[in-house]
Write an enzyme that holds these catalytic residues in place. Structure first.
Site, short mmCIF file in Angstrom:
data_model
loop_
_atom_site.label_atom_id
_atom_site.label_comp_id
_atom_site.label_asym_id
_atom_site.label_seq_id
_atom_site.Cartn_x
_atom_site.Cartn_y
_atom_site.Cartn_z
N GLY A 1 0.84 -1.19 0.00
CA GLY A 1 0.00 0.00 0.00
C GLY A 1 0.87 1.23 0.00
O GLY A 1 2.10 1.15 0.14
N GLY B 1 1.14 5.30 1.39
CA GLY B 1 0.66 6.41 2.21
C GLY B 1 0.92 7.71 1.48
O GLY B 1 1.17 7.74 0.27
N ILE C 1 3.45 9.98 1.81
CA ILE C 1 4.82 10.21 1.33
C ILE C 1 5.70 8.98 1.52
O ILE C 1 6.92 9.07 1.59
CB ILE C 1 5.46 11.42 2.03
CG1 ILE C 1 5.27 11.29 3.53
CG2 ILE C 1 4.91 12.72 1.50
CD1 ILE C 1 6.08 12.29 4.30
N GLY C 2 5.08 7.85 1.61
CA GLY C 2 5.85 6.62 1.76
C GLY C 2 5.03 5.46 1.24
O GLY C 2 3.87 5.60 0.90
N SER C 3 5.67 4.34 1.18
CA SER C 3 4.94 3.15 0.74
C SER C 3 5.37 1.96 1.59
O SER C 3 6.44 1.97 2.20
CB SER C 3 5.20 2.89 -0.74
OG SER C 3 6.59 2.82 -0.98
N VAL C 4 4.50 0.97 1.62
CA VAL C 4 4.78 -0.21 2.44
C VAL C 4 4.91 -1.42 1.51
O VAL C 4 4.07 -1.63 0.63
CB VAL C 4 3.66 -0.44 3.47
CG1 VAL C 4 3.93 -1.69 4.30
CG2 VAL C 4 3.53 0.77 4.39
N LYS D 1 8.24 -0.27 5.53
CA LYS D 1 7.74 1.06 5.18
C LYS D 1 8.92 1.92 4.71
O LYS D 1 9.93 2.01 5.40
CB LYS D 1 7.08 1.68 6.41
CG LYS D 1 6.29 2.92 6.14
CD LYS D 1 5.39 3.17 7.32
CE LYS D 1 4.46 4.31 7.10
NZ LYS D 1 3.40 4.35 8.10
N ASP E 1 -6.36 8.61 15.31
CA ASP E 1 -6.64 8.30 13.90
C ASP E 1 -7.34 6.96 13.74
O ASP E 1 -7.07 6.23 12.79
CB ASP E 1 -5.34 8.34 13.10
CG ASP E 1 -5.60 8.56 11.60
OD1 ASP E 1 -6.71 9.02 11.24
OD2 ASP E 1 -4.70 8.25 10.79
#
Ligand SMILES: Nc1ncnc2c1ncn2[C@@H]1O[C@H](COP(=O)(O)OP(=O)(O)OP(=O)(O)O)[C@@H](O)[C@H]1O
Length: 525
Positions: free
Chosen positions: A144, A146, A148-151, A166, A262
């Site tokens: 997935g 986010g 400014i990042g990805s996992v 991540k 959140d």
């Protein structure tokens, strides 16, 4: 500056600068300013110090900074969240995991020490002079993305163990002033040791990227799982199960002085065994807190301003499944018990509030449909926001929609603040469930369920009547994902040691890699 005494400044709320990044199914998500991260980080350190002292200086709950900068972010996410990470000043690979703090983190995690992933990490470290680096991982598909990042799914090479990795671009973090926020997330992750919260196995950096290596959850998230249900809502027994586990996770976070802020189905991941893992801490707030003695077994110490040691009382916390590590002082606990036995007293158990119920933040953070009224109104907020979101979460699981959703984001915010709670005619939901939602979705935080005594108030609600809190990990989950089978022997995936073109080498050099098959999806780089 005494950060724990900063009072919120109402006028600062008006200076929030709204800035959209994503369009959203659930509405925008708000992020706190870097200043907030700084203040909260400082408080957390102070909090930790006070925990180690195991002495409660005052019953007053400490406050979080009320400062909101002009550049306070308003990040719109589709039910997605953002993750950010601290950049490194160095240009070389910095394997923080080889440092004593991270290397020894397993020691701080008594509930996780038998984890095969720790064993795998230890094994590779022992072969690698104590270090863990990008080259030790083979990266598979992207799980997935986010803000400014990805996992990514990753294998620790040679161990047949999977992790969620991540990846964050340090330049982007710096550019978007998210470095401290990312740092907060990492610090929180490092401190966690709970069955329903993620384990951070290691962290390292390359010149361009930061990497967090976490536990991998193959079951997707509760948002996706809800979509698969008949009618797109969960039956009540399933909702109760997920609610109960989330409640324990929130309670634990609060006990560590962390307000999550959140909660939404997208952030509740499902493990292989069907139990949950609450993820994504970049909006969380850390604050100090001082346990409040509500009712003592000894009338002499039952004073709002008294100082007292935590150990005896902690031995008697009834409602907590997993106490935070700073509470664990077995020897003194024993001593206390002996003393009690000697005196042959049968005294009522003391009652403590160990959650930061009075912490205050002025930040405008969250996801539209989940925002608590006090956040929207800029009145300052504390841990009660988590109980509001808990109510919205329950509502969504049971009804398949959130309670105040409007035509647009503005309408949603307006509804949250001004519209009464209503229930759809269908599906049919029990009185207990509706009563719990009503108690949680009270607009004034001070009248909201759990405002005073935290999670224990919710646990006692009839909706959870038959829940065995201590044994919830042994309860059969309503949905167990298909077994996740990883083909470790396949040639696909990015492998640092593989012959050219090694994708990881490309990653390290920052070259854009376009996917050539289903596995090669690291276009983030
Ligand atoms: N530990 C994990 N196991 C399995 N999938 C994960 C894990 N962590 C994240 N994911 C997946 O990757 C996606 C992106 O996660 P990531 O944390 O980067 O972004 P996010 O949660 O959307 O927001 P943020 O960027 O704020 O963290 C998630 O939506 C989730 O589906």
């Amino acid at each position: 500056m005494p950060y724990d005494t900063i009072e919120p400044l109402a006028e600062e709320v008006s200076s929030i600068n709204l800035e959209y990044n994503y369009s959203s199914a659930h509405g925008p998500r708000f992020c706190p300013s870097p200043q907030e991260s700084f203040y909260s980080a400082t408080q957390y350190i102070e909090g930790k110090q006070s925990f180690t002292n195991t002495e409660v200086s005052s019953v007053r709950q400490s406050c979080e900074s009320g400062e909101v900068s002009n550049s306070c972010d308003f990040v719109v996410e589709s039910r997605k969240t953002n993750s950010f990470y601290r950049g490194s000043s160095g240009s070389d690979v910095s394997d923080e995991s080889s440092s004593s703090s991270s290397y020894g983190s397993a020691m701080y995690k008594p509930h996780k020490t038998n984890d095969v992933r720790w064993e795998a990490i230890k094994l590779v470290r022992s072969r690698n002079n104590g270090a863990l680096e990008l080259k030790n991982f083979r990266i598979f598909k992207r799980l997935g993305c986010g803000d400014i990042g990805s996992v990514h799914l990753a294998e620790l090479i040679g161990t047949r163990t999977c992790f969620a990795m991540k990846v964050m671009d340090k330049e982007v973090l710096a550019h978007r002033k998210k470095i401290l926020r990312a740092q907060t997330e990492r610090e929180i992750l490092k401190s966690l040791d709970h069955p329903f919260l993620p384990t951070l196995y290691t962290h390292f950096e390359t010149e361009k990227f930061s990497f967090l290596v976490m536990e991998f959850c193959p079951g997707g998230d509760l948002h996706a799982l809800r979509q698969k249900q008949r009618g797109k809502f969960f039956p009540e027994h399933a909702a109760r199960f997920y609610l109960a586990e989330v409640l324990l996770a929130l309670e634990y976070l609060h006990m560590l002085g962390i307000i999550y802020r959140d909660l939404k189905p997208e952030n509740v991941l499902v493990r292989q065994d069907g139990h949950i893992m609450l993820s994504d801490f970049d909006l969380s707030l850390r604050c100090t807190f001082s346990p409040t003695l509500v009712k003592s077994s000894n009338p002499i110490v039952e004073s709002k301003s008294s100082r007292y040691s935590m150990e005896p009382s902690c031995a008697n916390i009834q409602t907590t499944c997993f106490g935070p590590r700073f509470l664990g002082k077995p020897k003194k606990e024993k001593k206390y018990r002996r003393k009690t036995d000697t005196n042959n007293q049968v005294s009522p158990l003391p009652e403590l509030i160990v959650e930061p119920t009075d912490a205050r933040s002025m930040s405008f953070v969250g996801t539209h449909e989940y925002l608590a009224p006090e956040i929207i109104k800029g009145e300052g907020h504390g841990s009660a926001v988590d109980w509001w979101t808990f109510g919205v979460f329950l509502y969504e699981l049971l009804f398949g929609t959130t309670p105040f959703k409007g035509q647009g984001n503005k309408a949603t915010l307006f509804n949250v603040v001004g519209q009464p709670l209503r229930f759809p005619e269908s599906p049919t939901v029990s009185f207990a469930a509706r009563d719990l939602i009503r108690g949680l979705l009270v607009k004034e935080p001070q009248h909201r369920l759990a405002y005073r005594r935290g999670a224990s108030e919710i646990k006692q609600h009839p909706f959870f009547q038959n829940v065995n809190w201590a044994l919830i990990r042994c309860t059969s989950p309503p949905d167990v994902p298909e077994p996740f089978v990883m083909d470790f022997d396949c040639d696909r995936g990015f492998r640092a040691g593989a012959p050219a073109p090694s994708v990881v080498n490309k990653v390290q050099s920052g070259v854009d890699v376009k996917p050539s098959d289903n596995y090669l999806e690291i276009d983030f780089f």
